[in-house]
Design an enzyme around this catalytic site. Structure first.
Site, PDB file in Angstrom:
ATOM      1  N   HIS A  62      44.757  41.945  44.981  1.00 46.86           N
ATOM      2  CA  HIS A  62      43.614  41.194  44.463  1.00 46.86           C
ATOM      3  C   HIS A  62      44.089  40.015  43.626  1.00 46.86           C
ATOM      4  CE1 HIS A  62      40.354  43.885  45.700  1.00 46.86           C
ATOM      5  NE2 HIS A  62      41.134  44.904  45.355  1.00 46.86           N
ATOM      6  N   HIS A  90      38.646  49.057  43.306  1.00 49.36           N
ATOM      7  CA  HIS A  90      39.291  49.947  42.346  1.00 49.36           C
ATOM      8  C   HIS A  90      38.805  49.671  40.921  1.00 49.36           C
ATOM      9  CE1 HIS A  90      42.050  51.303  45.436  1.00 49.36           C
ATOM     10  NE2 HIS A  90      42.743  52.023  44.550  1.00 49.36           N
TER      11      HIS A  90
END
Length: 320
Positions: free
Chosen positions: A221, A167
Site C-alpha cells: 500500500h 488491513h
C-alpha cells in the site's frame, strides 16, 4: 438493589429475549457479511497504467508481515474475549450483546463493505504492481501505452486493490471500538488524571497503527491508502459505539443505553406497584366505610320498628 436486579439478566435468562429484540439487526449483519464476500469475488476496475507511471510501482513483491488470517484474530476475537471478561464480572447480557453486535461485527463489516467497495471502484495499483504484472521483469504495453500483463490473474487482480488499505481499516474498526469500550469501562476520562488508564486506552491504537505501517513496509500500500483506511475504521467504529453506548467521557459511560432503560423500567414498575397498592388501600377504606354506614342504618331501622321499654310498661299497665 438495582444492580442486583439487573445483574440477574444473564445470557441464560435473557439472552434469547435480547437477541429476538434485535433480530432485524442480526439479519442485516448477515446481509453485510454476504456483501463482503461478493465484493471480494468481484473484479476491481483495471485502471490505465502507463510506462511513465511504473516509477512508483516497481517496489519488490513481498509477502504480508501481518497475514490476512490473523486480522480477525486480533481485531475481532481478542475484543470478544475482553467483552466476555467484563460479562463474567457484571453479568450484564445487554452490555455483552451490544458490544459484540454493534462493536465488533457491525463496525468491522460496515468498514469492510465500504473498504471493498472503494477498492473495486478506484482500482489503484499497488506499489509492487510492476512485478505482479510482469513477473519476468519484461514490460509490455499496447498502442495506447497501457500495460499488457502476463502474470497470474489472481495476483494481478489483487494488484488493483491498493486504495484504501483493508488491513488498516479492519484493524482500526475493531481495535478502535475496543479502545472506546475500555475507556468507558475503566473510566479513563473521569478527570482524576490516571495516566495508566490512558495507556490502556491507547494500546489498541498502537497495535492498529503498527499494522498500517507494516502495509507500507511490505509495499502492498501507499501511505495514502493506510491513512484513508485508518480514518475510515475510526469513523465507523465511533459511530457504531455511540449507537449503543454513551460517550466514554460521560459519567454513565461504563454502561450501555439498554442498562439505563432497564433501570427506568424497574423504577416505573416499582412506582406502578406502589400506586396500585395505594389504590387498593383506598378501595378497602371506602368499602369499610360503606359497610359501617350500612350497619348504622340497620341499627337505626331496628330501633324505630321495635317498641322501647316505656311503651311496654304502659301496655302492661293498661292491660291490668
Amino acid at each position: 438493589m438495582r444492580e442486583v436486579q439487573l445483574g440477574s439478566h444473564t445470557v441464560k435468562s435473557h439472552g434469547v429475549k435480547v437477541a429476538r429484540t434485535h433480530m432485524h439487526d442480526w439479519l442485516i449483519l448477515l446481509l453485510l457479511g454476504a456483501i463482503v464476500i461478493v465484493l471480494n469475488i468481484t473484479h476491481p476496475f483495471y485502471r490505465f497504467v502507463g510506462k511513465d507511471m511504473m516509477t512508483d510501482l516497481k517496489y519488490p513483491l513481498k509477502s504480508n508481515t501481518v497475514p490476512v488470517w490473523s486480522v480477525p484474530l486480533y481485531a475481532m476475537l481478542l475484543p470478544m474475549i475482553i467483552f466476555h471478561g467484563f460479562y463474567f464480572r457484571r453479568r450484564d447480557v445487554y452490555d455483552l450483546h451490544h458490544a459484540i453486535l454493534a462493536g465488533l461485527l457491525y463496525s468491522v463489516l460496515i468498514t469492510g463493505v465500504i473498504t471493498d467497495s472503494i477498492k473495486n471502484a478506484v482500482g489503484r495499483p499497488r506499489p509492487d504492481f510492476f512485478w505482479r504484472c510482469f513477473p519476468d521483469g519484461k514490460d509490455v504495453y499496447d498502442a495506447l501505452g497501457n500495460v499488457i500483463c502476463h502474470g497470474e490473474a489472481s495476483v494481478i487482480k489483487e494488484g488493483h486493490k491498493s486504495f484504501p488499505s483493508g488491513h488498516t481499516s479492519w484493524s482500526f474498526a475493531g481495535l478502535c471500538f475496543l479502545s472506546l469500550y475500555l475507556s468507558g469501562k475503566i473510566k479513563a476520562f473521569d478527570r482524576r488524571g490516571h495516566v495508566a488508564k490512558l495507556c490502556i486506552v491507547l494500546l489498541p491504537f498502537l497495535v492498529a497503527s503498527l499494522v498500517g505501517i507494516s502495509r507500507v513496509d511490505d509495499y502492498w500500500h501507499h501511505w495514502q491508502d493506510v491513512f484513508a483506511g485508518g480514518l475510515l475504521g475510526i469513523v465507523v467504529s465511533t459511530l457504531c459505539y455511540l449507537q449503543f453506548f454513551p460517550p466514554p467521557y460521560h459519567n454513565d459511560g461504563c454502561r450501555p443505553y439498554a442498562y439505563f432503560q432497564m433501570l427506568e423500567e424497574l423504577r416505573d414498575g416499582q412506582g406502578t406497584n406502589a400506586t396500585n397498592g395505594l389504590n387498593v388501600l383506598v378501595m378497602d377504606a371506602q368499602a369499610l366505610q360503606q359497610q359501617e354506614e350500612a350497619e348504622r342504618s340497620n341499627h337505626a331501622h331496628i330501633g324505630f320498628s321495635e317498641p322501647n321499654d316505656r311503651s311496654l310498661d304502659d301496655m302492661e299497665s293498661g292491660r291490668k
